[in-house]
Design a protein around this motif. Structure first.
Motif, mmCIF file in Angstrom:
data_model
loop_
_atom_site.group_PDB
_atom_site.id
_atom_site.type_symbol
_atom_site.label_atom_id
_atom_site.label_comp_id
_atom_site.label_asym_id
_atom_site.label_seq_id
_atom_site.Cartn_x
_atom_site.Cartn_y
_atom_site.Cartn_z
ATOM 1 N N MET A 1 -24.909 43.597 -16.622
ATOM 2 C CA MET A 1 -24.694 44.134 -18.321
ATOM 3 C C MET A 1 -25.589 44.897 -19.176
ATOM 4 S SD MET A 1 -21.949 43.158 -19.842
ATOM 5 C CE MET A 1 -21.576 43.399 -20.938
ATOM 6 N N LEU A 2 -26.671 45.173 -18.376
ATOM 7 C CA LEU A 2 -28.282 46.237 -18.942
ATOM 8 C C LEU A 2 -27.528 47.646 -18.213
ATOM 9 C CD1 LEU A 2 -31.284 43.585 -18.059
ATOM 10 C CD2 LEU A 2 -30.151 43.984 -20.085
ATOM 11 N N ASN A 3 -27.364 47.962 -16.835
ATOM 12 C CA ASN A 3 -27.286 48.476 -16.452
ATOM 13 C C ASN A 3 -26.426 49.212 -16.852
ATOM 14 O OD1 ASN A 3 -27.543 47.897 -13.266
ATOM 15 N ND2 ASN A 3 -28.836 48.855 -14.730
ATOM 16 N N PHE A 4 -24.868 48.604 -17.641
ATOM 17 C CA PHE A 4 -23.330 48.996 -18.318
ATOM 18 C C PHE A 4 -24.204 49.576 -20.209
ATOM 19 C CE2 PHE A 4 -20.312 48.455 -21.502
ATOM 20 C CZ PHE A 4 -19.444 48.693 -21.107
ATOM 21 N N ILE A 5 -25.783 48.816 -20.696
ATOM 22 C CA ILE A 5 -25.772 49.313 -21.704
ATOM 23 C C ILE A 5 -26.468 50.693 -21.422
ATOM 24 C CG2 ILE A 5 -27.415 48.846 -24.131
ATOM 25 C CD1 ILE A 5 -26.380 45.982 -23.354
ATOM 26 N N GLY A 6 -27.344 50.862 -20.268
ATOM 27 C CA GLY A 6 -28.402 51.999 -20.518
ATOM 28 C C GLY A 6 -27.878 53.001 -20.326
ATOM 29 N N ILE A 7 -25.917 53.138 -19.472
ATOM 30 C CA ILE A 7 -24.857 54.284 -19.407
ATOM 31 C C ILE A 7 -25.035 54.576 -20.765
ATOM 32 C CG2 ILE A 7 -22.908 54.930 -18.281
ATOM 33 C CD1 ILE A 7 -24.108 52.880 -16.138
ATOM 34 N N ASN A 8 -24.203 53.381 -21.506
ATOM 35 C CA ASN A 8 -23.681 54.421 -22.955
ATOM 36 C C ASN A 8 -25.051 54.767 -23.448
ATOM 37 O OD1 ASN A 8 -20.667 52.705 -23.577
ATOM 38 N ND2 ASN A 8 -21.910 51.046 -22.724
ATOM 39 N N ILE A 276 -43.316 59.367 -30.928
ATOM 40 C CA ILE A 276 -42.813 60.493 -29.783
ATOM 41 C C ILE A 276 -41.690 60.840 -30.426
ATOM 42 C CG2 ILE A 276 -43.374 59.218 -27.975
ATOM 43 C CD1 ILE A 276 -41.473 57.451 -28.105
ATOM 44 N N PRO A 277 -40.899 62.148 -30.377
ATOM 45 C CA PRO A 277 -39.573 62.110 -30.498
ATOM 46 C C PRO A 277 -38.386 61.288 -30.019
ATOM 47 C CG PRO A 277 -40.978 64.428 -28.970
ATOM 48 C CD PRO A 277 -40.859 62.871 -28.892
ATOM 49 N N LEU A 278 -37.214 61.459 -30.763
ATOM 50 C CA LEU A 278 -36.494 60.673 -30.650
ATOM 51 C C LEU A 278 -36.005 60.161 -29.213
ATOM 52 C CD1 LEU A 278 -34.401 58.341 -31.674
ATOM 53 C CD2 LEU A 278 -32.608 60.311 -32.404
ATOM 54 N N LEU A 279 -35.689 61.432 -28.789
ATOM 55 C CA LEU A 279 -35.044 61.565 -27.455
ATOM 56 C C LEU A 279 -35.800 60.939 -26.142
ATOM 57 C CD1 LEU A 279 -33.010 63.340 -25.173
ATOM 58 C CD2 LEU A 279 -34.113 65.708 -25.414
ATOM 59 N N VAL A 280 -37.276 61.534 -26.745
ATOM 60 C CA VAL A 280 -38.510 60.739 -25.240
ATOM 61 C C VAL A 280 -38.055 59.530 -25.460
ATOM 62 C CG1 VAL A 280 -40.287 60.612 -24.514
ATOM 63 C CG2 VAL A 280 -39.770 63.383 -25.629
ATOM 64 N N PHE A 281 -38.266 58.672 -26.725
ATOM 65 C CA PHE A 281 -37.991 57.103 -26.707
ATOM 66 C C PHE A 281 -36.130 56.532 -26.414
ATOM 67 C CE2 PHE A 281 -35.350 53.443 -29.391
ATOM 68 C CZ PHE A 281 -36.770 52.695 -28.893
ATOM 69 N N GLN A 282 -35.190 57.566 -26.474
ATOM 70 C CA GLN A 282 -34.002 57.610 -26.080
ATOM 71 C C GLN A 282 -34.095 57.133 -24.528
ATOM 72 O OE1 GLN A 282 -32.038 60.366 -27.803
ATOM 73 N NE2 GLN A 282 -30.321 58.450 -29.074
ATOM 74 N N ARG A 283 -34.832 58.279 -24.019
ATOM 75 C CA ARG A 283 -34.948 58.195 -22.221
ATOM 76 C C ARG A 283 -35.830 57.304 -21.683
ATOM 77 N NH1 ARG A 283 -37.303 62.813 -20.202
ATOM 78 N NH2 ARG A 283 -36.083 62.677 -18.178
ATOM 79 N N GLN A 284 -37.228 56.894 -21.933
ATOM 80 C CA GLN A 284 -37.198 55.659 -22.178
ATOM 81 C C GLN A 284 -36.381 54.229 -21.714
ATOM 82 O OE1 GLN A 284 -41.242 55.253 -24.221
ATOM 83 N NE2 GLN A 284 -41.952 57.542 -23.215
ATOM 84 N N VAL A 285 -35.634 54.075 -22.918
ATOM 85 C CA VAL A 285 -34.953 53.067 -23.245
ATOM 86 C C VAL A 285 -34.034 52.956 -21.833
ATOM 87 C CG1 VAL A 285 -32.653 51.603 -24.399
ATOM 88 C CG2 VAL A 285 -35.164 52.538 -24.991
ATOM 89 N N VAL A 286 -33.419 54.084 -21.666
ATOM 90 C CA VAL A 286 -32.405 54.528 -20.467
ATOM 91 C C VAL A 286 -32.819 53.946 -19.350
ATOM 92 C CG1 VAL A 286 -30.861 55.951 -19.789
ATOM 93 C CG2 VAL A 286 -30.544 56.032 -21.858
ATOM 94 N N GLN A 287 -33.845 54.854 -18.906
ATOM 95 C CA GLN A 287 -34.610 54.704 -17.676
ATOM 96 C C GLN A 287 -35.273 53.197 -17.514
ATOM 97 O OE1 GLN A 287 -37.320 58.050 -17.947
ATOM 98 N NE2 GLN A 287 -36.628 59.401 -18.053
ATOM 99 N N SER A 288 -35.087 52.333 -18.380
ATOM 100 C CA SER A 288 -35.617 51.157 -18.350
ATOM 101 C C SER A 288 -34.614 49.966 -18.079
ATOM 102 C CB SER A 288 -36.084 51.238 -19.389
ATOM 103 O OG SER A 288 -37.257 49.365 -19.417
ATOM 104 N N LEU A 289 -33.891 50.301 -18.952
ATOM 105 C CA LEU A 289 -32.174 49.504 -18.830
ATOM 106 C C LEU A 289 -31.826 50.259 -17.195
ATOM 107 C CD1 LEU A 289 -30.857 50.160 -21.994
ATOM 108 C CD2 LEU A 289 -31.724 48.096 -20.813
ATOM 109 N N LEU A 290 -31.430 51.700 -16.899
ATOM 110 C CA LEU A 290 -31.150 51.852 -15.497
ATOM 111 C C LEU A 290 -31.802 51.348 -14.623
ATOM 112 C CD1 LEU A 290 -29.462 55.239 -16.158
ATOM 113 C CD2 LEU A 290 -28.026 52.684 -16.363
#
Length: 392
Positions: A1-8, A276-290
């Motif tokens: 489910m963490l991977n699924f959320i990260g992909i979204n 930090i910029p919003l895009l950088v924060f989003q990428r950090q969250v995605v990389q952590s979830l994936l």
């Protein structure tokens, strides 16, 4: 489910025409990060079955913007209450969550540091822990029938403290506007000096206070009586002096800032980690979830394989068949552009391979689709491929 959320989350800032394109084998569409994290069929299965609310329960004239999320919100508030024992004193106030996109629930408040975003009513303890919250949907939000005759402030307090009312030993106090209906008549403002006050206590134990600071402030309480205390206030020269006041004033100033404390903690967390910029924060969250992968121990692997074997005996797994290289819209439309062309080299007929599992290597191919297709009197895959009559 963490991977699924990260992909979204990933799809939020890396947009493609269709979510299926992320698993495409075409070099200009496919994203290896996504295809290596989760199979497309698995993502499709979760996406098509994951629901927070039963759609059949949606009322015909539903105006609740959060109806599909209400079970999740209720689950969160229940966990918030059970996971932490709060302080005795709780405060209710509004909080703003910054949001600059398009939403019918977005609010504008020029008096707040965050002027645009989602407005959330929160009940917090003195440590800044949010015990309960309610997302404000605007003046036209759907109101329960039992609360329709109450004003906004009354509704919010009743909804957030529903389980903590006076019948269960919970008392309350706070500021009140002087023009509210039912307030007793107190002394005139012109007779007030700093530190003077007047009050009235009803037969039900509800007290109303009028106290003069730099301006006149009204308080209401079902907890305080006529107790008197002092608070420190600055005069015109900047010196601090003791000013007489009812006990409700001191308690209110001491315990009113629980939600503000929660906002401060949220802000300080961002400052501590740097802006930090919003895009950088989003990428950090995605990389952590994936990067979250389930470690399959031998015992868990055995149970998982046993479950998969059981499921396979009940419902046969559907195999993903090969698809034609040209889409249906191109093959069956614009029939005037499809013409056979005979070449000097052979190629595998796509329809024979796909439909009949045969290897046929004709010299003919479609001029537009650029795929080899049999085109002769015995077997005309070209006509079947495009669903046309060659005699025309």
């Amino acid at each position: 489910m963490l991977n699924f959320i990260g992909i979204n989350f990933f799809m939020g800032y890396h947009k493609l025409p269709s979510w299926k394109n992320y698993w495409s084998t075409c070099p200009d569409l496919g994203v290896n990060l996504i295809s290596n994290t989760m199979p497309r069929n698995r993502f499709d299965l979760i996406l098509s079955n994951l629901h927070v609310q039963d759609n059949t329960l949606i009322p015909p004239n539903n105006t609740d913007e959060l109806f599909k999320l209400n079970p999740l919100i209720d689950y969160c508030t229940e966990k918030f209450s059970k996971s932490y024992y709060d302080t005795r004193e709780l405060s209710i106030d509004s909080s703003m969550i910054v949001f600059k996109g398009r939403s019918s629930m977005k609010q504008y408040n020029p008096m707040k540091p965050i002027k645009r975003g989602y407005k959330i009513w929160c009940m917090s303890d003195q440590n800044g822990y949010i015990k309960n919250f309610k997302i404000y949907q605007g003046k036209d939000e759907q109101v329960p029938d039992e609360l329709k005759h109450f004003g906004l402030g009354e509704r919010i307090v009743l909804q957030l403290s529903k389980k903590k009312l006076k019948l269960e030993g919970c008392l309350a106090y706070g500021t009140i506007r002087p023009n509210r209906k039912g307030l007793p008549k107190l002394a005139d403002d012109t007779k007030y000096k700093r530190g003077t006050y007047d009050y009235h206590i009803s037969d039900l134990g509800i007290s109303v206070f009028k106290w003069k600071d730099t301006k006149t402030v009204h308080f209401s309480s079902n907890y305080h009586g006529s107790e008197v205390t002092i608070v420190l206030r600055k005069n015109k020269t900047g010196e601090k002096n003791n000013v007489t006041c009812p006990q409700v004033v001191k308690d209110y100033n001491r315990f009113m800032g629980g939600v503000d404390h929660a906002d401060q903690l949220r802000t300080s967390y961002g400052e501590r980690h740097g802006k930090i910029p919003l895009l950088v924060f989003q990428r950090q969250v995605v990389q952590s979830l994936l990067s979250e992968k389930e470690v399959m121990t031998p015992s868990r692997a055995h149970l998982f394989q046993k479950r998969m074997n059981t499921e396979n005996t009940k419902v046969p797994k559907k195999r993903r068949g090969k698809q034609l290289s040209v889409s249906k819209e191109v093959r069956l439309h614009n029939r005037g552009i499809h013409w056979p062309k005979f070449t000097k080299s052979r190629g595998r007929c796509e329809l024979c391979s796909f439909k009949y599992q045969l290897q046929s290597k004709p010299f003919s191919k479609c001029l537009t689709c650029n795929v080899f297709l049999c085109c002769n009197d015995k077997k005309n895959c070209f006509a079947e491929y495009h669903d046309i009559n060659c005699n025309e």
